[in-house]
Write a protein that holds these residues in place. Structure first.
Motif, PDB file in Angstrom:
ATOM      1  N   HIS A 261      62.789  45.803  79.256  1.00  0.00           N
ATOM      2  CA  HIS A 261      63.782  45.612  78.214  1.00  0.00           C
ATOM      3  C   HIS A 261      63.185  45.965  76.855  1.00  0.00           C
ATOM      4  O   HIS A 261      61.981  45.831  76.641  1.00  0.00           O
ATOM      5  N   SER A 269      68.435  41.942  76.237  1.00  0.00           N
ATOM      6  CA  SER A 269      68.334  43.218  75.521  1.00  0.00           C
ATOM      7  C   SER A 269      68.303  44.349  76.552  1.00  0.00           C
ATOM      8  O   SER A 269      67.912  44.159  77.704  1.00  0.00           O
ATOM      9  N   GLN A 331      68.008  40.514  66.629  1.00  0.00           N
ATOM     10  CA  GLN A 331      69.259  41.227  66.874  1.00  0.00           C
ATOM     11  C   GLN A 331      69.175  42.668  66.380  1.00  0.00           C
ATOM     12  O   GLN A 331      69.813  43.564  66.952  1.00  0.00           O
ATOM     13  N   ARG A 334      68.166  44.674  69.293  1.00  0.00           N
ATOM     14  CA  ARG A 334      69.219  44.784  70.317  1.00  0.00           C
ATOM     15  C   ARG A 334      70.291  45.792  69.906  1.00  0.00           C
ATOM     16  O   ARG A 334      70.970  46.356  70.765  1.00  0.00           O
TER      17      ARG A 334
END
Length: 359
Positions: A261, A269, A331, A334
């Motif tokens: 990931h 993610s 974030q 992501r």
């Protein structure tokens, strides 16, 4: 997945796949509106993704000795040097690693002169952090006081390579210092993985992101670094044990699919192909060289299977994240868009070529 590249049929298929991946990288134009100050998708630009791509092509040339590949590389540099290269920084330094090899390969004085010019910048003018670390200055951003794990691949490998080329131990020692300073501040002592960055202005690791591609620059870069030069035993052991700790945690965090990931410790993610390819390349090469225990081969071959599954019929590597600046929140990582990139092609190329050596 165990090694399945040994039969002539499978090796021939792998060779065809390599040719498609190389062809797509050489002709890469981009499929989204770029946010980077200098375009980082098209191979017609001079930035770090192109540098990673050029180095992969050169290593493949070393294997095949195909004159067409050497011609592509020399044409690229002749054109770009004539146009005038961009402002010097950590990321635009990346193509110089390949040029240092071409200077030796071709004997062109202009290539060596350009390498010496950029080397002088690194050693005398490039901004430094406390303790002499290379500040991760990039196009459009000074990033004062910041260390990023990307720097080791983008700039420090070039410094080491020039030390070999010029027979200048001072440059080798500088490369060692950079590895030690970066590992001192970027290693997560809990996991053995590496944070994306550290700042001396505030003394923190930003979002504390254990970012996959940043980690993979160490996995892939270290095995190439160790192949370039002979290090003092104590330094080599320090770097290798850092790799061993990283690899052990990577094996623990590997997804069932074989990929990793983009935030290594966050299964929510997305899976990211360029990092997976670089991890697999580094592990396979480290096993072959006796740097990592043979037990890591199974993990690497599972990753190989995942990467191959991401190569489409045209040879374009899918599932690659766009260039990633220093995230202030997890974030941010992501949300990085996914699109084909030169380093996705190049890391996949390195992995495929390494796989041929394990038949």
């Amino acid at each position: 997945m165990l090694n399945t590249t040994g039969t002539p049929e499978l090796r021939a298929g792998l060779e065809r796949q390599i040719e498609r991946v190389v062809e797509q990288m050489m002709d890469m134009k981009g499929s989204l509106k770029e946010s980077a100050p200098i375009g980082i998708i098209s191979m017609e630009n001079w930035e770090w993704p192109q540098g990673v791509g050029l180095f992969a092509i050169y290593l493949y040339f070393q294997e095949k000795r195909d004159p067409a590949m050497l011609q592509y590389l020399t044409d690229w540099f002749d054109r770009k040097l004539a146009e005038g290269p961009p402002l010097k920084n950590v990321n635009t330094m990346c193509p110089m690693l390949t040029l240092s090899y071409l200077a030796e390969e071709t004997g062109k004085t202009a290539y060596l002169d350009a390498c010496k010019e950029w080397l002088h910048y690194v050693m005398h003018d490039m901004p430094r952090t406390p303790e002499g670390g290379i500040q991760h200055e990039v196009t459009g951003q000074l990033n004062p006081g910041q260390l990023w794990d990307d720097t080791l691949y983008m700039t420090v490998l070039f410094v080491a390579r020039m030390g070999i080329l010029l027979k200048d131990d001072r440059l080798i020692q500088e490369s060692i210092r950079q590895f030690l300073v970066h590992l001192k501040y970027l290693t997560d002592p809990v996991t053995g993985l590496f944070f994306h960055g550290w700042t001396f202005e505030g003394h923190h690791h930003f979002a504390k992101a254990l970012w996959a591609r940043g980690n993979s620059w160490y996995t892939a870069g270290l095995v190439d670094y160790l192949e370039m030069l002979e290090l003092p035993w104590g330094v080599q052991e320090f770097l290798v044990t850092s790799l061993e700790r990283q690899a052990a945690k990577l094996r623990e965090l590997q997804d069932a699919s074989g990929g990793w990931h983009t935030l290594l410790d966050d299964p929510s993610s997305y899976l990211e192909t360029s990092a997976t390819a670089a991890f697999a390349y580094g592990m396979l090469k480290a096993v072959r060289k006796g740097i990592l225990d043979a037990s890591y081969a199974e993990c690497a071959w599972r990753a190989f299977g995942y990467v191959v599954s991401q190569i489409d019929a045209d040879g374009v590597v899918q599932g690659v994240s766009y260039g990633t600046g220093m995230g202030r929140t997890l974030q941010d990582y992501r949300d990085i868009p996914i699109c084909p990139m030169p380093y996705g092609q190049s890391m996949t190329l390195l992995l495929l070529v390494e796989a041929l050596k394990h038949g």
